[in-house]
Motif scaffolding. Structure first.
Motif, PDB file in Angstrom:
ATOM      1  N   ASN A  22     -37.708  11.754 -44.780  1.00 55.69           N
ATOM      2  CA  ASN A  22     -37.971  10.984 -43.557  1.00 55.69           C
ATOM      3  C   ASN A  22     -39.473  10.959 -43.253  1.00 55.69           C
ATOM      4  N   PRO A  23     -40.269  10.226 -44.034  1.00 64.59           N
ATOM      5  CA  PRO A  23     -41.725  10.228 -43.802  1.00 64.59           C
ATOM      6  C   PRO A  23     -42.120   9.641 -42.452  1.00 64.59           C
ATOM      7  N   GLU A  24     -41.248   8.775 -41.858  1.00 67.54           N
ATOM      8  CA  GLU A  24     -41.593   8.137 -40.586  1.00 67.54           C
ATOM      9  C   GLU A  24     -41.648   9.139 -39.438  1.00 67.54           C
ATOM     10  N   ARG A  25     -41.085  10.322 -39.619  1.00 65.76           N
ATOM     11  CA  ARG A  25     -41.148  11.344 -38.573  1.00 65.76           C
ATOM     12  C   ARG A  25     -42.571  11.859 -38.348  1.00 65.76           C
ATOM     13  N   HIS A  26     -43.410  11.747 -39.368  1.00 70.47           N
ATOM     14  CA  HIS A  26     -44.753  12.326 -39.323  1.00 70.47           C
ATOM     15  C   HIS A  26     -45.747  11.235 -38.966  1.00 70.47           C
ATOM     16  N   ILE A  44     -38.798  13.810 -33.507  1.00 70.71           N
ATOM     17  CA  ILE A  44     -37.412  14.199 -33.795  1.00 70.71           C
ATOM     18  C   ILE A  44     -36.502  13.519 -32.777  1.00 70.71           C
ATOM     19  N   ASN A  45     -35.776  12.515 -33.238  1.00 67.70           N
ATOM     20  CA  ASN A  45     -34.807  11.804 -32.394  1.00 67.70           C
ATOM     21  C   ASN A  45     -35.428  11.318 -31.076  1.00 67.70           C
ATOM     22  N   GLY A  46     -36.639  10.807 -31.166  1.00 64.41           N
ATOM     23  CA  GLY A  46     -37.324  10.274 -29.991  1.00 64.41           C
ATOM     24  C   GLY A  46     -38.170  11.267 -29.237  1.00 64.41           C
ATOM     25  N   ASP A  47     -38.013  12.573 -29.517  1.00 63.36           N
ATOM     26  CA  ASP A  47     -38.862  13.603 -28.906  1.00 63.36           C
ATOM     27  C   ASP A  47     -40.080  13.829 -29.796  1.00 63.36           C
ATOM     28  N   THR A  48     -41.258  13.788 -29.177  1.00 67.74           N
ATOM     29  CA  THR A  48     -42.505  13.910 -29.934  1.00 67.74           C
ATOM     30  C   THR A  48     -43.174  15.247 -29.653  1.00 67.74           C
ATOM     31  N   PHE A  49     -43.603  15.921 -30.733  1.00 68.71           N
ATOM     32  CA  PHE A  49     -44.269  17.223 -30.635  1.00 68.71           C
ATOM     33  C   PHE A  49     -45.642  17.125 -31.287  1.00 68.71           C
ATOM     34  N   ASN A  50     -46.698  17.544 -30.574  1.00 64.17           N
ATOM     35  CA  ASN A  50     -48.006  17.698 -31.201  1.00 64.17           C
ATOM     36  C   ASN A  50     -48.422  19.160 -31.303  1.00 64.17           C
ATOM     37  N   ASN A  51     -47.663  20.054 -30.696  1.00 65.02           N
ATOM     38  CA  ASN A  51     -47.747  21.491 -30.951  1.00 65.02           C
ATOM     39  C   ASN A  51     -46.351  22.053 -30.707  1.00 65.02           C
TER      40      ASN A  51
END
Length: 420
Positions: A360-364, A193-200
């Motif tokens: 926005n498939p590129e987010r995943h 999300i806007n350059g912030d990455t979440f894996n949990n």
């Protein structure tokens, strides 16, 4: 395939033995007919009743690709224990991931006339990524859930929730839930999300659901009801950012209607329409997968497994995800073949269609999937109850997502139907 079929045969033997035991118990002359009816009703709802507690059979034994064999037990208090308070809990263990999962919950009734309950729960378990659960669908139960055999994409969740059940009318049920959840995918996945990455991540959500059954026939005591169609279910979900540590803000609207036309003892048709739309920063875990039920193997026989009830048999697992989608399914049940009083196979003609897209498939990240914007079609048939609840299913994929190889478009599977 051998492991899946072996497990299925073990479960079949268990189911037949269990059903025979129940049948023998119910055929004893000293059993009162009212008690028999009540017992079967409880069993059909997934409970084995005792005096003060009912054992919840949904957790007895299952199988999936992540946990392997999943077994456990659930328990819920009944009206003999209390008509104002209830406790419901379960514990299960996965033999492949070597992990216990559990839930502890309970509730208290505010008013009897409108059947209004306040419920609280704490759950540490798994949920299939891309699946949607309606709050009003609590008592769905099958002896065997075939689609679970092949699911491999789950996310762990620890969820604390409080909910309010209320009958606006006997034909219009509502439930509202507030929940906070810690989500951890069991697969390699990043949500950007806007350059912030979440894996949990953490979610704070509010849900409200309505189930309207305008054509149900309900007795004055509200103890008996005859299903009428169509039925309608609507659910709205809102996730809040920066509320109780929630990471994302998104909303979802889900709808389902079921229509049956004709006499279920003869020939009849069943139409199921499901749709959903998500907007905002929605992670893959809470998007839509359109109910696939085909494993990624080379040959038709390697993909031979068990057909689901409302799933796309030729759609491969994790092949498509959408943030808005709709599915249409038509089943036409022909009149059962009256071979003998006990042996009545039945043919069912089936066609299914799905359409969807993702903004926005590129987010995943770290997971590949396609879109449903061209429309997905499959048709086929089932011949059910050929032997001990076994049947056969054949489906063919065509239209916008038809594959170059003929064999890749074909799904040939068991069906399994057991009724008491």
């Amino acid at each position: 395939m051998f492991k899946r079929c072996s497990l299925f045969l073990i479960f079949l033997c268990y189911s037949i033995t269990y059903a025979q035991t129940i049948s023998e118990q119910l055929s004893e002359p000293e059993q009162d007919s009212i008690k028999k009816t009540e017992f079967l009703k409880q069993l059909g709802n997934g409970f084995f009743p005792t005096k003060y507690f009912n054992f919840d059979l949904r957790y007895l034994i299952k199988y999936n690709q992540y946990e392997g064999v999943r077994t456990g037990i659930g328990i819920e208090t009944n009206d003999e224990f209390s008509k104002k308070y209830r406790v419901n809990s379960y514990v299960v263990y996965g033999f492949r991931d070597h992990r216990f999962k559990y839930s502890v919950g309970g509730g208290f009734r505010l008013t009897e006339k409108s059947n209004t309950w306040v419920n609280l729960s704490y759950t540490d378990d798994l949920q299939e990524t891309g699946s949607t659960k309606f709050l009003t669908d609590k008592r769905f139960f099958q002896f065997f859930e075939p689609r679970l055999l092949n699911i491999d994409l789950f996310h762990k969740h620890i969820t604390k929730s409080i909910s309010l059940e209320h009958e606006l009318t006997p034909k219009l049920l509502t439930e509202t839930e507030l929940a906070v959840s810690k989500i951890e995918p069991t697969y390699a996945y990043n949500f950007n999300i806007n350059g912030d990455t979440f894996n949990n991540f953490d979610l704070s959500t509010a849900k409200i659901a309505f189930q309207w059954s305008p054509f149900d026939v309900i007795s004055e005591s509200k103890k008996e009801a005859v299903d009428g169609y169509p039925k309608f279910t609507l659910q709205y979900t809102k996730s809040f950012n920066d509320v109780l540590n929630g990471d994302f803000s998104f909303s979802k609207l889900d709808f389902r209607t079921i229509l049956k036309i004709g006499d279920e003892k003869n020939a009849f048709s069943e139409i199921t329409f499901v749709s959903g739309a998500a907007s905002g920063d929605t992670p893959l875990t809470h998007l839509y997968h359109a109910y696939p039920n085909n494993i990624t193997k080379e040959t038709i026989l390697q993909r031979f497994s068990v057909a689901g009830l409302n799933s796309f048999e030729t759609m491969y697992f994790n092949e498509f995800f959408s943030d808005k989608f709709a599915t249409f399914q038509l089943k036409h049940f022909l009149k059962p073949f009256n071979v003998s009083p006990r042996y009545k196979p039945q043919m069912v003609l089936i066609t299914r269609f799905a359409i969807g897209d993702m903004k926005n498939p590129e987010r995943h990240q770290n997971i590949a999937f396609g879109s449903l914007k061209k429309g997905y079609s499959e048709s086929g048939f089932e011949i059910n109850k050929l032997l001990f609840g076994f049947g056969l299913s054949f489906s063919y994929r065509y239209g916008g997502y038809h594959l170059p190889s003929f064999a890749d478009n074909v799904a040939f599977k068991f069906t399994f139907n057991v009724s008491l």
